[in-house]
Enzyme design. Structure first.
Site, mmCIF file in Angstrom:
data_model
loop_
_atom_site.group_PDB
_atom_site.id
_atom_site.type_symbol
_atom_site.label_atom_id
_atom_site.label_comp_id
_atom_site.label_asym_id
_atom_site.label_seq_id
_atom_site.Cartn_x
_atom_site.Cartn_y
_atom_site.Cartn_z
ATOM 1 N N ARG A 11 9.410 28.070 -32.694
ATOM 2 C CA ARG A 11 10.844 28.390 -32.723
ATOM 3 C C ARG A 11 11.577 27.105 -33.090
ATOM 4 O O ARG A 11 11.316 26.052 -32.503
ATOM 5 C CB ARG A 11 11.318 28.866 -31.357
ATOM 6 C CG ARG A 11 10.675 30.158 -30.890
ATOM 7 C CD ARG A 11 11.365 31.386 -31.477
ATOM 8 N NE ARG A 11 10.572 32.578 -31.186
ATOM 9 C CZ ARG A 11 10.918 33.804 -31.544
ATOM 10 N NH1 ARG A 11 12.030 34.022 -32.216
ATOM 11 N NH2 ARG A 11 10.137 34.819 -31.263
ATOM 12 N N GLU A 32 12.756 43.955 -40.517
ATOM 13 C CA GLU A 32 13.187 42.787 -39.724
ATOM 14 C C GLU A 32 12.041 42.261 -38.885
ATOM 15 O O GLU A 32 11.845 41.050 -38.777
ATOM 16 C CB GLU A 32 14.370 43.159 -38.828
ATOM 17 C CG GLU A 32 15.133 41.954 -38.293
ATOM 18 C CD GLU A 32 14.544 41.338 -37.026
ATOM 19 O OE1 GLU A 32 14.895 40.179 -36.727
ATOM 20 O OE2 GLU A 32 13.735 41.997 -36.341
ATOM 21 N N THR A 46 -24.490 36.423 -25.005
ATOM 22 C CA THR A 46 -24.557 34.979 -25.202
ATOM 23 C C THR A 46 -24.519 34.686 -26.685
ATOM 24 O O THR A 46 -25.497 34.897 -27.402
ATOM 25 C CB THR A 46 -25.829 34.407 -24.557
ATOM 26 O OG1 THR A 46 -26.949 35.167 -25.005
ATOM 27 C CG2 THR A 46 -25.732 34.457 -23.040
ATOM 28 N N SER A 76 15.256 34.980 -32.742
ATOM 29 C CA SER A 76 15.522 34.654 -34.143
ATOM 30 C C SER A 76 15.978 35.872 -34.919
ATOM 31 O O SER A 76 15.408 36.955 -34.775
ATOM 32 C CB SER A 76 14.253 34.121 -34.806
ATOM 33 O OG SER A 76 13.700 33.073 -34.054
ATOM 34 N N HIS A 112 18.537 46.689 -37.995
ATOM 35 C CA HIS A 112 17.228 47.119 -38.493
ATOM 36 C C HIS A 112 16.761 48.375 -37.772
ATOM 37 O O HIS A 112 16.978 48.533 -36.575
ATOM 38 C CB HIS A 112 16.190 46.001 -38.408
ATOM 39 C CG HIS A 112 15.883 45.489 -37.018
ATOM 40 N ND1 HIS A 112 14.789 45.917 -36.314
ATOM 41 C CD2 HIS A 112 16.499 44.571 -36.240
ATOM 42 C CE1 HIS A 112 14.743 45.276 -35.142
ATOM 43 N NE2 HIS A 112 15.770 44.450 -35.072
ATOM 44 N N ASP A 165 13.506 49.372 -38.139
ATOM 45 C CA ASP A 165 12.074 49.259 -37.833
ATOM 46 C C ASP A 165 11.902 48.741 -36.414
ATOM 47 O O ASP A 165 12.817 48.155 -35.832
ATOM 48 C CB ASP A 165 11.345 48.352 -38.829
ATOM 49 C CG ASP A 165 11.804 46.897 -38.779
ATOM 50 O OD1 ASP A 165 13.020 46.651 -38.613
ATOM 51 O OD2 ASP A 165 10.950 45.996 -38.900
ATOM 52 N N ASP A 192 22.171 43.008 -32.299
ATOM 53 C CA ASP A 192 20.705 42.884 -32.202
ATOM 54 C C ASP A 192 20.346 41.757 -31.245
ATOM 55 O O ASP A 192 19.306 41.129 -31.363
ATOM 56 C CB ASP A 192 20.124 42.629 -33.607
ATOM 57 C CG ASP A 192 18.615 42.820 -33.667
ATOM 58 O OD1 ASP A 192 18.082 43.542 -32.803
ATOM 59 O OD2 ASP A 192 17.981 42.253 -34.577
ATOM 60 N N HIS A 217 10.160 44.313 -27.372
ATOM 61 C CA HIS A 217 8.817 43.923 -27.848
ATOM 62 C C HIS A 217 7.730 44.156 -26.788
ATOM 63 O O HIS A 217 6.593 43.723 -26.972
ATOM 64 C CB HIS A 217 8.755 42.444 -28.283
ATOM 65 C CG HIS A 217 9.575 42.139 -29.492
ATOM 66 N ND1 HIS A 217 9.287 41.093 -30.336
ATOM 67 C CD2 HIS A 217 10.670 42.738 -30.012
ATOM 68 C CE1 HIS A 217 10.182 41.047 -31.312
ATOM 69 N NE2 HIS A 217 11.035 42.048 -31.133
ATOM 70 N N HIS A 260 -27.246 32.036 -31.371
ATOM 71 C CA HIS A 260 -27.660 32.148 -29.972
ATOM 72 C C HIS A 260 -27.075 30.947 -29.234
ATOM 73 O O HIS A 260 -27.281 29.802 -29.636
ATOM 74 C CB HIS A 260 -29.190 32.139 -29.896
ATOM 75 C CG HIS A 260 -29.707 32.394 -28.515
ATOM 76 N ND1 HIS A 260 -29.714 31.432 -27.535
ATOM 77 C CD2 HIS A 260 -30.227 33.514 -27.948
ATOM 78 C CE1 HIS A 260 -30.219 31.944 -26.420
ATOM 79 N NE2 HIS A 260 -30.546 33.221 -26.650
HETATM 80 N N1 BES Z 1 16.505 41.363 -32.041
HETATM 81 C C1 BES Z 1 15.471 40.393 -32.127
HETATM 82 C C2 BES Z 1 15.970 38.968 -32.018
HETATM 83 C C3 BES Z 1 16.628 38.607 -30.714
HETATM 84 C C4 BES Z 1 16.257 39.175 -29.523
HETATM 85 C C5 BES Z 1 17.606 37.656 -30.722
HETATM 86 C C6 BES Z 1 16.882 38.820 -28.356
HETATM 87 C C7 BES Z 1 18.211 37.292 -29.553
HETATM 88 C C8 BES Z 1 17.861 37.877 -28.369
HETATM 89 C C9 BES Z 1 14.743 40.576 -33.457
HETATM 90 O O1 BES Z 1 14.448 41.914 -33.714
HETATM 91 C C10 BES Z 1 13.428 39.863 -33.387
HETATM 92 O O2 BES Z 1 12.585 40.287 -32.638
HETATM 93 N N2 BES Z 1 13.239 38.819 -34.169
HETATM 94 C C11 BES Z 1 11.990 38.148 -34.255
HETATM 95 C C12 BES Z 1 11.936 37.276 -35.452
HETATM 96 C C13 BES Z 1 11.391 37.886 -36.698
HETATM 97 C C14 BES Z 1 11.311 36.844 -37.782
HETATM 98 C C15 BES Z 1 10.085 38.581 -36.517
HETATM 99 C C16 BES Z 1 11.795 37.250 -33.060
HETATM 100 O O3 BES Z 1 12.761 36.667 -32.550
HETATM 101 O O4 BES Z 1 10.644 37.126 -32.634
HETATM 102 MN MN MN Z 2 16.031 43.109 -33.405
HETATM 103 MN MN MN Z 3 12.670 42.445 -32.473
#
Ligand code: BES
Ligand code: MN
Ligand code: MN
Length: 467
Positions: free
Chosen positions: A338, A163, A325, A409, A91, A93, A190, A437, A223
């Site tokens: 998960r 993705e 408040t 994931s 991906h 993005d 990935d 992230h 309030h």
């Molecule tokens: N590359 C990641 C997934 C990942 C990271 C797998 C590290 C194993 C180890 C992928 O881009 C990702 O961030 N996936 C999301 C899920 C998606 C449905 C938004 C995630 O795992 O939060």
């Molecule tokens: Mn990824």
């Molecule tokens: Mn990711």
């Protein structure tokens, strides 16, 4: 420099190092944040950039497929119909770069800096590891094979731009284009490895159910003195509802949640611990005093084979400067679960929704809005593709990779199994310390070039083993 003792493609990679890095920098400069519509044009520019580089590298068909969201990059090089076909997925993005102020250098202005894990330097930028840096290794591996006449089989690329927001258009694309995507194996970079000293191959990914909840109390903000104590405060209620979703053993309390969870045999559980894990290193790295999780399971198991429920964000009421408040009318949270093999994301979303509504006091109204979901995946270790990936690591890293179950994931992996009948090889090269992230995301320069080599080696071993 000429070196006749190593394969030609290695010389090619060596001779083109600076350009390979420079082109990745150009891709990283494009802020292709799929979640934020303000970047829509940039997301497309990243797709077009990849199309152009794939054409230059020698693909004989390159196409940008439109979707109702961000476009999908497809490319293909046919060598010989009698040879196997590798379908590369990735991906382009990226996650939003927020909060920007926590970055040491701007997220879309890549720089190389040395770190303890990356003594040869790491590329700092959003997407450096997840997933532009890893996707681009495939584009350059392809170029190196094309230029040195060493592409050993057919190859297709499918690189999506959604993705990080759930891949819903890709799902439709895969269902509608099974012929176009016909292949023998899917190759994905990935994921990560344990460390540069201990390479590994991911053989398990978790599934996901992501949703947002809204708790509405009184018809307006009140309030907090005049009404406080007499009216359900949506934030208080939301907090206690969320707190009740785990019991004192940190099990999830949603009825039916664990019903389908695949249980592993003792031998399988023991095998998971072949991967090195140092609890002290783990806690020190994160600056925490102790690990925390479901009773009866180790950290490796809690991440690899057990389902979880986590609040990803929670808001409502007054969060500006000073004190106000107020008893807020509304409260919100984003929650992810998960999932592990055999759990079904849609069913889990339903179980959550039913339970969450049932525990709400009468003084509030609860709505649950599902975002996206996906299923867990386990890939076999006795397949040709796993053996080829293992051989590629042995050749390029001098070590046999350890199979690991990752907590993250990639929902499309189970979709490929279901819709195309294809297993994936998860040939990723990121490190946990690469901060995907998160602010200061990075990717090792060593990992980038070693990854390119390992990918080329995979093609060669795979083609040979398939004969
Ligand atoms: N590359 C990641 C997934 C990942 C990271 C797998 C590290 C194993 C180890 C992928 O881009 C990702 O961030 N996936 C999301 C899920 C998606 C449905 C938004 C995630 O795992 O939060
Ligand atoms: Mn990824
Ligand atoms: Mn990711």
């Amino acid at each position: 420099m000429e070196n006749n003792t190593q394969p030609l493609y290695r010389n090619y990679i060596e001779e083109n190092k600076d350009r390979f890095l420079g082109e990745l920098f150009d891709l990283l400069r494009i802020p292709s944040v799929s979640a934020d519509s303000k970047f829509q044009g940039d997301v497309r520019r990243a797709a077009e950039y990849l199309c152009n580089r794939l054409s230059e590298a020698g693909a004989d068909r390159v196409e940008l497929f439109e979707t109702t969201g961000h476009p999908i990059v497809f490319a293909e090089k046919k060598v010989d119909p009698a040879l196997p076909t590798v379908l590369v997925y990735g991906h382009y993005d990226v996650q939003p770069a927020d909060p920007y102020e926590l970055w040491d250098s701007p997220p879309f202005e890549p720089v190389v800096k040395k770190t303890p894990e990356h003594p040869q330097g790491a590329i700092f930028a959003r997407g450096a590891c997840d997933d532009k840096g890893q996707v681009y290794m495939h584009v350059k591996a392809f170029e190196a094979m094309m230029r040195t006449q060493s592409l050993s089989c057919n190859v297709k690329f499918m690189i999506e731009g959604e993705e990080e927001v759930g891949s819903s258009n890709l799902e439709k694309f895969v269902r509608a284009n099974k012929d176009l995507l016909r292949a023998d194996v899917i190759l994905i970079s990935d994921t990560g490895i344990i460390s540069n000293q201990t390479p590994s191959i991911t053989v398990g990914l978790r599934g996901m159910s992501y949703l947002e909840v809204e708790v509405v109390g009184p018809n307006r903000d009140l309030h907090s003195g005049r009404y406080g104590g007499a009216v359900a405060n949506p934030i208080n209620v939301l907090c206690s509802m969320i707190a009740s979703l785990h019991d004192e053993k940190r099990h999830i309390t949603i009825p039916g949640f664990y019903d389908k969870v695949a249980t592993l045999s003792l031998e399988e559980r023991e095998a998971l611990h072949d991967a090195p894990y140092d609890e002290k290193e783990f806690t020190q790295d994160l600056g925490i005093a102790e690990v925390y999780g479901e009773e009866g399971y180790s950290t490796i198991e809690r991440v690899g084979i057990r389902p979880t429920l986590d609040v990803n964000g929670i808001w409502g009421g007054y969060i500006g400067e000073g004190a106000k408040t107020v008893l807020p009318s509304k409260a919100y949270a984003k929650i992810s679960m998960r999932l592990v093999p055999n759990q079904e994301s849609e069913e889990i979303t339903q179980l959550f929704t039913k339970h969450f509504k049932s525990i709400a006091p009468a003084g509030v109204k609860v709505t649950v809005k599902p975002h996206h979901g996906g299923e867990a995946a386990v890939v076999p270790t006795d397949s040709t593709e796993y053996r080829a990936a293992s051989a590629a690591f042995e050749e390029c890293w001098g070590k046999t990779p350890v199979p690991t179950r990752d907590g993250g994931s990639i929902p499309i992996v189970s979709l490929f199994q279901k819709e195309l009948g294809l297993d994936s090889v998860l040939l990723g090269f990121g490190l946990d310390s690469d901060n995907i992230h998160s602010p200061n995301e990075k990717y090792g320069v060593f990992n980038y070039f070693k990854g390119i080599e390992t990918i080329v080696a995979f093609y060669q071993h795979y083609t040979r083993m398939k004969q």
